[in-house]
Write a protein that holds these residues in place. Structure first.
Motif, PDB file in Angstrom:
ATOM      1  N   GLY A 151      76.982  64.641  14.416  1.00 17.92           N
ATOM      2  CA  GLY A 151      77.346  65.678  15.372  1.00 17.92           C
ATOM      3  C   GLY A 151      77.493  67.050  14.756  1.00 17.92           C
ATOM      4  N   ARG A 152      77.771  67.115  13.455  1.00 17.18           N
ATOM      5  CA  ARG A 152      77.979  68.402  12.784  1.00 17.18           C
ATOM      6  C   ARG A 152      77.166  68.405  11.497  1.00 17.18           C
ATOM      7  NH1 ARG A 152      83.880  69.214  12.314  1.00 17.18           N
ATOM      8  NH2 ARG A 152      83.619  69.843  14.477  1.00 17.18           N
ATOM      9  N   ASN A 192      71.249  65.059  18.857  1.00 15.59           N
ATOM     10  CA  ASN A 192      72.648  64.815  19.192  1.00 15.59           C
ATOM     11  C   ASN A 192      73.613  65.827  18.594  1.00 15.59           C
ATOM     12  OD1 ASN A 192      71.953  62.549  20.637  1.00 15.59           O
ATOM     13  ND2 ASN A 192      72.155  61.195  18.894  1.00 15.59           N
ATOM     14  N   LYS A 205      76.120  68.712  17.726  1.00 14.01           N
ATOM     15  CA  LYS A 205      77.040  69.573  18.466  1.00 14.01           C
ATOM     16  C   LYS A 205      77.226  70.896  17.744  1.00 14.01           C
ATOM     17  CE  LYS A 205      79.344  65.654  20.444  1.00 14.01           C
ATOM     18  NZ  LYS A 205      80.174  64.565  20.029  1.00 14.01           N
ATOM     19  N   GLU A 206      77.066  70.875  16.417  1.00 11.12           N
ATOM     20  CA  GLU A 206      77.195  72.085  15.602  1.00 11.12           C
ATOM     21  C   GLU A 206      76.094  72.095  14.542  1.00 11.12           C
ATOM     22  OE1 GLU A 206      81.076  72.675  13.954  1.00 11.12           O
ATOM     23  OE2 GLU A 206      82.067  72.188  15.833  1.00 11.12           O
ATOM     24  N   ASN A 223      73.500  68.947  23.481  1.00  9.36           N
ATOM     25  CA  ASN A 223      74.934  68.845  23.184  1.00  9.36           C
ATOM     26  C   ASN A 223      75.423  69.960  22.267  1.00  9.36           C
ATOM     27  OD1 ASN A 223      75.261  66.396  24.639  1.00  9.36           O
ATOM     28  ND2 ASN A 223      74.310  65.304  22.948  1.00  9.36           N
ATOM     29  N   GLY A 232      76.982  73.069  20.843  1.00 13.11           N
ATOM     30  CA  GLY A 232      77.967  74.043  21.291  1.00 13.11           C
ATOM     31  C   GLY A 232      78.120  75.187  20.327  1.00 13.11           C
TER      32      GLY A 232
END
Length: 85
Positions: free
Chosen positions: A36-37, A52, A54-55, A76, A78
Motif C-alpha cells: 500500500g505504501r 493497489n 495508496k501512497e 486507491n 491518496g
C-alpha cells in the motif's frame, strides 16, 4: 533492487529511498498485491506502479517526460509525489 523482495507477498510498506538504485523497478515488486505504501525517492528508477498503492513517492529519480497514463489505474492512491525530477 533485489528481485527477492517480490517474494514477500504480505508486504504492506516498502521504503527503499536514498539507495542510489538505478534502472527499472523489478516487475515482481509491482505484483505485491498487499503493498500500500512505496517510497523509492532519491534513486534513479523507472517503472509502472502497482494498482493497489495508496501512497507513492518517486521524488528525485531523474524521471523524464510526461506522467505515465498508468497512473490513472491507481484507484486507491491518496498521495503521490514526483518532486525534483
Amino acid at each position: 533492487i533485489p528481485v527477492e523482495i517480490g517474494k514477500l507477498e504480505n508486504l504492506k510498506e516498502l521504503y527503499l529511498c536514498d539507495n542510489q538504485f538505478t534502472g527499472t523497478i523489478p516487475i515482481k515488486i509491482w505484483k505485491l498485491l498487499k503493498l500500500g505504501r512505496l517510497d523509492l525517492s532519491d534513486n534513479q528508477l523507472t517503472g509502472i506502479p502497482v494498482e493497489n498503492l495508496k501512497e507513492l513517492n518517486l521524488c528525485d529519480n531523474q524521471l523524464i517526460g510526461t506522467i505515465p497514463a498508468q497512473i490513472r489505474k491507481l484507484l486507491n492512491l491518496g498521495w503521490l509525489d514526483f518532486c525534483n525530477n
